[in-house]
Design an enzyme around this catalytic site. Structure first.
Site, PDB file in Angstrom:
ATOM      1  N   LYS A  29      -6.465  -8.496   4.756  1.00  0.00           N
ATOM      2  CA  LYS A  29      -6.226  -7.285   7.015  1.00  0.00           C
ATOM      3  C   LYS A  29      -7.140  -8.439   7.392  1.00  0.00           C
ATOM      4  CE  LYS A  29      -4.518  -3.877   3.327  1.00  0.00           C
ATOM      5  NZ  LYS A  29      -4.504  -2.868   2.556  1.00  0.00           N
ATOM      6  N   TYR A  69       4.847  -1.994   5.122  1.00  0.00           N
ATOM      7  CA  TYR A  69       4.424  -0.583   4.843  1.00  0.00           C
ATOM      8  C   TYR A  69       5.651   1.065   4.996  1.00  0.00           C
ATOM      9  CZ  TYR A  69      -0.060  -2.270   3.974  1.00  0.00           C
ATOM     10  OH  TYR A  69      -1.035  -2.957   3.317  1.00  0.00           O
ATOM     11  N   ASN A 132      -9.900  -2.181   3.964  1.00  0.00           N
ATOM     12  CA  ASN A 132      -9.910  -2.437   2.062  1.00  0.00           C
ATOM     13  C   ASN A 132      -9.632  -4.408   1.813  1.00  0.00           C
ATOM     14  OD1 ASN A 132      -7.508  -2.296   2.564  1.00  0.00           O
ATOM     15  ND2 ASN A 132      -7.154  -0.962   1.024  1.00  0.00           N
ATOM     16  N   HIS A 135      -4.597  -7.258   0.477  1.00  0.00           N
ATOM     17  CA  HIS A 135      -3.210  -6.457  -0.182  1.00  0.00           C
ATOM     18  C   HIS A 135      -3.144  -7.399  -0.983  1.00  0.00           C
ATOM     19  CE1 HIS A 135       0.863  -4.971  -0.567  1.00  0.00           C
ATOM     20  NE2 HIS A 135       0.953  -5.967  -0.390  1.00  0.00           N
ATOM     21  N   GLU A 146       7.824  -8.832  -0.522  1.00  0.00           N
ATOM     22  CA  GLU A 146       6.524  -9.376  -0.037  1.00  0.00           C
ATOM     23  C   GLU A 146       7.320 -10.171   0.455  1.00  0.00           C
ATOM     24  OE1 GLU A 146       3.262  -7.812  -1.796  1.00  0.00           O
ATOM     25  OE2 GLU A 146       4.190  -5.070  -1.214  1.00  0.00           O
TER      26      GLU A 146
END
Ligand code: ADP
Length: 169
Positions: A29, A69, A132, A135, A146
């Protein structure tokens, strides 16, 4: 089914578990990219022994973040999540292997980095759920979904790593 390499060497590991081979979509990310953690994160999957079949640095458009998402659309943090994911380049990857989806989730650790075990990526490298660093797809179906969402077909590479016979008997 052929199970010999181009050199005629018997390589059962190449075909034995084709049905069980999964794909997972892994993404560093924007915080992971900005913090210089790309190499560290890639190397954890590489050292484990999974096969990299897709890799690119990419500025994610808002529409793609929303599609990725979409299941979280009703959550209060959804707008900030979309801002976060589109705030800078991400590193998109596809990793392949038997059991790669669940194993990658273990390597990544819990969603909340404060609850993630030491030794996991989030446990070692992050402190907040909203930052975080990585992913990973949560099911083989989402791994496929995805992968198709983030990569065009010609961007993926089918290859046999030289280490294959030393990873799978
Ligand atoms: P995971 O990424 O571990 O599969 P989820 O699918 O539940 O976790 O959530 C997707 C992402 O949304 C998380 O990785 C995190 O970036 C963000 N997120 C989830 N819950 C929160 C929260 N309570 N506050 C802020 N961001 C969140």
């Amino acid at each position: 089914r052929a199970n010999k390499s181009a050199h005629g060497i018997f390589l059962p590991h190449l075909v034995a578990s084709l049905e069980q081979v999964e794909q997972t979509y892994i993404m560093v990310k924007p915080d992971g990219v900005q913090r210089g953690l790309v190499g560290e994160i890639i190397s954890r999957f590489e050292r484990k022994g999974f096969k990299l079949t897709g890799l690119k640095l990419f500025q994610c458009p808002k529409e793609l973040a929303e599609e990725h998402y979409k299941d979280l659309k009703t959550k209060s943090f959804y707008p900030t999540l979309i801002d976060y994911i589109t705030s800078g380049p991400v590193v998109c990857m596809v990793w392949e292997g038997v059991g790669v989806v669940a194993s990658a989730r273990k390597l990544i650790g819990s969603t909340n980095p404060l609850q993630a075990e030491p030794g996991t990526i989030r446990g070692d490298l992050a402190v907040q759920t909203g930052r975080n660093v990585v992913h990973g797809s949560d099911s083989p179906e989402n791994g496929k979904r995805e992968t198709a969402l983030w990569f065009k077909e010609g961007e993926l590479c089918e290859w046999t790593p030289a280490q294959a016979p030393w990873l799978m008997e």
